[in-house]
Design an enzyme around this catalytic site. Structure first.
Site, PDB file in Angstrom:
ATOM      1  N   GLU A   1       8.776  -4.163  10.909  1.00  0.00           N
ATOM      2  CA  GLU A   1       9.166  -2.838  10.421  1.00  0.00           C
ATOM      3  C   GLU A   1       9.577  -1.934  11.583  1.00  0.00           C
ATOM      4  O   GLU A   1       8.821  -1.774  12.539  1.00  0.00           O
ATOM      5  CB  GLU A   1       7.991  -2.208   9.642  1.00  0.00           C
ATOM      6  CG  GLU A   1       8.307  -0.796   9.143  1.00  0.00           C
ATOM      7  CD  GLU A   1       7.351  -0.266   8.086  1.00  0.00           C
ATOM      8  OE1 GLU A   1       6.463  -1.017   7.626  1.00  0.00           O
ATOM      9  OE2 GLU A   1       7.502   0.904   7.705  1.00  0.00           O
TER      10      GLU A   1
ATOM     11  N   GLU B   1      -1.753  -5.513   8.447  1.00  0.00           N
ATOM     12  CA  GLU B   1      -1.027  -5.011   9.610  1.00  0.00           C
ATOM     13  C   GLU B   1      -1.715  -5.386  10.923  1.00  0.00           C
ATOM     14  O   GLU B   1      -2.947  -5.350  11.014  1.00  0.00           O
ATOM     15  CB  GLU B   1      -0.891  -3.479   9.505  1.00  0.00           C
ATOM     16  CG  GLU B   1      -0.112  -3.038   8.282  1.00  0.00           C
ATOM     17  CD  GLU B   1      -0.007  -1.518   8.157  1.00  0.00           C
ATOM     18  OE1 GLU B   1      -0.483  -0.786   9.055  1.00  0.00           O
ATOM     19  OE2 GLU B   1       0.563  -1.060   7.142  1.00  0.00           O
TER      20      GLU B   1
ATOM     21  N   LYS C   1      -1.186  -9.632   2.718  1.00  0.00           N
ATOM     22  CA  LYS C   1      -0.537  -9.169   3.941  1.00  0.00           C
ATOM     23  C   LYS C   1      -1.401  -8.077   4.552  1.00  0.00           C
ATOM     24  O   LYS C   1      -1.987  -7.290   3.824  1.00  0.00           O
ATOM     25  CB  LYS C   1       0.856  -8.615   3.602  1.00  0.00           C
ATOM     26  CG  LYS C   1       1.574  -7.917   4.755  1.00  0.00           C
ATOM     27  CD  LYS C   1       3.035  -7.640   4.445  1.00  0.00           C
ATOM     28  CE  LYS C   1       3.370  -6.274   3.909  1.00  0.00           C
ATOM     29  NZ  LYS C   1       2.821  -5.128   4.657  1.00  0.00           N
TER      30      LYS C   1
ATOM     31  N   ASP D   1       0.839  -1.198   0.000  1.00  0.00           N
ATOM     32  CA  ASP D   1       0.000   0.000   0.000  1.00  0.00           C
ATOM     33  C   ASP D   1       0.882   1.259   0.000  1.00  0.00           C
ATOM     34  O   ASP D   1       0.375   2.373  -0.141  1.00  0.00           O
ATOM     35  CB  ASP D   1      -1.001  -0.002   1.159  1.00  0.00           C
ATOM     36  CG  ASP D   1      -0.354  -0.109   2.518  1.00  0.00           C
ATOM     37  OD1 ASP D   1       0.872  -0.357   2.585  1.00  0.00           O
ATOM     38  OD2 ASP D   1      -1.071   0.053   3.531  1.00  0.00           O
ATOM     39  N   SER D   2       2.211   1.063   0.086  1.00  0.00           N
ATOM     40  CA  SER D   2       3.142   2.171  -0.163  1.00  0.00           C
ATOM     41  C   SER D   2       3.001   2.684  -1.598  1.00  0.00           C
ATOM     42  O   SER D   2       3.557   3.732  -1.933  1.00  0.00           O
ATOM     43  CB  SER D   2       4.586   1.727   0.102  1.00  0.00           C
ATOM     44  OG  SER D   2       4.903   0.574  -0.643  1.00  0.00           O
TER      45      SER D   2
ATOM     46  N   ASP E   1      -0.769  -6.240  -0.306  1.00  0.00           N
ATOM     47  CA  ASP E   1      -1.242  -5.627   0.935  1.00  0.00           C
ATOM     48  C   ASP E   1      -2.749  -5.443   0.884  1.00  0.00           C
ATOM     49  O   ASP E   1      -3.294  -5.018  -0.152  1.00  0.00           O
ATOM     50  CB  ASP E   1      -0.627  -4.217   1.096  1.00  0.00           C
ATOM     51  CG  ASP E   1       0.574  -4.185   2.023  1.00  0.00           C
ATOM     52  OD1 ASP E   1       0.887  -5.206   2.656  1.00  0.00           O
ATOM     53  OD2 ASP E   1       1.195  -3.098   2.115  1.00  0.00           O
TER      54      ASP E   1
HETATM   55  N1  MHF Z   1       9.046   5.438   0.073  1.00  0.00           N
HETATM   56  C1  MHF Z   1       8.557   4.756   1.108  1.00  0.00           C
HETATM   57  N2  MHF Z   1       9.378   3.962   1.816  1.00  0.00           N
HETATM   58  C2  MHF Z   1       8.921   3.236   2.877  1.00  0.00           C
HETATM   59  O1  MHF Z   1       9.712   2.494   3.492  1.00  0.00           O
HETATM   60  C3  MHF Z   1       7.541   3.335   3.210  1.00  0.00           C
HETATM   61  C4  MHF Z   1       6.705   4.158   2.428  1.00  0.00           C
HETATM   62  N3  MHF Z   1       7.237   4.867   1.402  1.00  0.00           N
HETATM   63  N4  MHF Z   1       5.366   4.245   2.688  1.00  0.00           N
HETATM   64  C5  MHF Z   1       4.755   3.304   3.584  1.00  0.00           C
HETATM   65  C6  MHF Z   1       5.625   3.029   4.721  1.00  0.00           C
HETATM   66  C7  MHF Z   1       5.805   4.222   5.621  1.00  0.00           C
HETATM   67  N5  MHF Z   1       7.152   4.019   6.101  1.00  0.00           N
HETATM   68  C8  MHF Z   1       7.906   5.018   6.725  1.00  0.00           C
HETATM   69  C9  MHF Z   1       7.545   6.344   6.606  1.00  0.00           C
HETATM   70  C10 MHF Z   1       8.303   7.328   7.163  1.00  0.00           C
HETATM   71  C11 MHF Z   1       9.439   7.043   7.884  1.00  0.00           C
HETATM   72  C12 MHF Z   1      10.237   8.155   8.480  1.00  0.00           C
HETATM   73  O2  MHF Z   1       9.888   9.301   8.367  1.00  0.00           O
HETATM   74  N6  MHF Z   1      11.345   7.848   9.122  1.00  0.00           N
HETATM   75  C13 MHF Z   1      12.263   8.850   9.647  1.00  0.00           C
HETATM   76  C14 MHF Z   1      12.206   8.897  11.151  1.00  0.00           C
HETATM   77  C15 MHF Z   1      12.551   7.618  11.832  1.00  0.00           C
HETATM   78  C16 MHF Z   1      12.604   7.712  13.351  1.00  0.00           C
HETATM   79  O3  MHF Z   1      11.753   8.372  13.958  1.00  0.00           O
HETATM   80  O4  MHF Z   1      13.495   7.071  13.940  1.00  0.00           O
HETATM   81  C17 MHF Z   1      13.649   8.548   9.118  1.00  0.00           C
HETATM   82  O5  MHF Z   1      14.483   9.464   9.105  1.00  0.00           O
HETATM   83  O6  MHF Z   1      13.890   7.433   8.673  1.00  0.00           O
HETATM   84  C18 MHF Z   1       9.810   5.709   8.026  1.00  0.00           C
HETATM   85  C19 MHF Z   1       9.042   4.701   7.440  1.00  0.00           C
HETATM   86  C20 MHF Z   1       7.719   2.820   5.556  1.00  0.00           C
HETATM   87  N7  MHF Z   1       6.993   2.653   4.311  1.00  0.00           N
HETATM   88  C1  KIV Z   2       7.105  -1.347   3.676  1.00  0.00           C
HETATM   89  C2  KIV Z   2       6.396  -2.612   3.270  1.00  0.00           C
HETATM   90  C3  KIV Z   2       6.621  -3.716   4.243  1.00  0.00           C
HETATM   91  C4  KIV Z   2       4.927  -2.354   3.053  1.00  0.00           C
HETATM   92  O1  KIV Z   2       4.056  -2.740   3.775  1.00  0.00           O
HETATM   93  C5  KIV Z   2       4.564  -1.541   1.881  1.00  0.00           C
HETATM   94  O2  KIV Z   2       5.432  -1.289   1.008  1.00  0.00           O
HETATM   95  O3  KIV Z   2       3.394  -1.161   1.785  1.00  0.00           O
HETATM   96 MG    MG Z   3       2.203  -1.784   3.453  1.00  0.00          MG
END
Ligand code: MHF
Ligand code: KIV
Ligand code: MG
Length: 268
Positions: A185, A118, A116, A47-48, A86
């Site tokens: 995750e 959540e 899949k 769903d990303s 998803d």
């Molecule tokens: N491009 C993309 N990559 C992904 O891995 C992803 C998506 N989209 N969309 C659905 C989810 C959302 N996810 C996410 C979204 C945001 C962060 C994020 O902002 N992380 C920051 C802060 C981490 C922290 O607080 O420690 C980072 O700097 O990584 C991480 C995973 C993982 N998934």
């Molecule tokens: C980040 C992965 C595990 C996911 O659920 C997605 O891409 O939607």
């Molecule tokens: Mg997902």
């Protein structure tokens, strides 16, 4: 690595042999056939797709219809990979009946091998219902983006003894309900390691360290397509820059009149 199609029993066999599983997201036939040819074991129609392909701020607006169109393309293109779709936000939480109705529709209309969704204990009944109906389920624990409003944003989950214990109990509940694998995750590496030791089914990490049974990344992050990606997502290429260079070269040649040349047009 075999060239035969990856099937559900291969996931557990890979874990037993200590072979790490590789998973990438894919949202269309073009990228799915490239990743399949590269030997990626599992393709996730995540769903990303909402963030990466449609420009939504979160995964929450993604619909079952959007997943189905993408999943049909990916399942149709994959010759070897195990394809997982998803279930989007709002399509399974209400209970086993809703989850089964959504999953049956996805299976009928796409050709994917598993779905899949959540959550832990709160969706164990859904996992059991689908498994009893013959639909393999992959779980997803730790940071679960569909709950980002409740979790307060992208944060590591399972830090501290109590939270780690809850996460492990959720993982066990999913496995006991019949899940064939579980995505972890943004989980502290030692917690992911402990869960991996406890479970008979493979764990697939994203921001969960290396002591898991496989890894998954969002392909645009892995390939270096965008200018932002989460910290856990290493860029293994600069495909965005390569694509931009190709588009610029095309535009330059059109503007100068050097494309199309004799090789790319038809005689009378
Ligand atoms: N491009 C993309 N990559 C992904 O891995 C992803 C998506 N989209 N969309 C659905 C989810 C959302 N996810 C996410 C979204 C945001 C962060 C994020 O902002 N992380 C920051 C802060 C981490 C922290 O607080 O420690 C980072 O700097 O990584 C991480 C995973 C993982 N998934
Ligand atoms: C980040 C992965 C595990 C996911 O659920 C997605 O891409 O939607
Ligand atoms: Mg997902």
């Amino acid at each position: 690595m075999t060239t035969k199609r990856v099937r559900v029993h291969h996931l557990r066999e890979a874990k037993e042999r200590g072979e790490r599983l590789t998973m990438l997201t894919a949202y269309d036939a073009v990228t799915a056939s490239i990743f399949d040819a590269a030997g990626i074991d599992m393709l996730l129609v995540g769903d990303s797709i909402g963030n990466t392909m449609h420009g939504y701020r979160t995964t929450l607006p993604v619909t079952v219809e959007e997943i189905i169109v993408a999943a049909r393309a990916v399942a149709g293109a994959a010759q070897r990979a195990f394809v997982v779709a998803d279930l989007p936000f709002g399509s399974y939480e209400a209970g086993p009946e809703q989850a089964l109705a959504t999953a049956v529709r996805v299976m009928k209309e796409t050709g994917v091998s598993a779905v899949k969704f959540e959550g832990g204990k709160r969706v164990a009944a859904q996992v059991r219902a689908l498994t009893e109906a013959g639909i393999p389920v992959v779980g997803h624990l730790g940071y679960t983006p569909q709950s980002e409003n409740l979790l307060g944003g992208p944060r590591v989950q399972g830090r501290g003894d109590e939270a780690a214990e809850r996460l492990s109990a959720d993982a066990v509940a999913l496995a006991e309900a019949g899940a064939v694998a579980v995505v972890l995750e943004m989980v502290p590496a030692p917690v992911a390691e402990r869960i991996t030791e406890i479970l008979m089914i493979p764990t697939i990490g994203i921001g969960a360290g290396t002591a898991v049974d496989g890894q998954v990344l969002v392909w645009v992050d892995m390939a270096g397509m965008g200018d932002w990606s989460p910290r856990f997502a290493k860029r293994f290429g600069e495909v965005g820059a390569a694509l931009k260079a190709a588009a610029s070269a095309y535009a330059d040649e059109v503007r100068s009149g050097s494309f199309p040349d004799a090789d790319h047009q038809f005689d009378a």
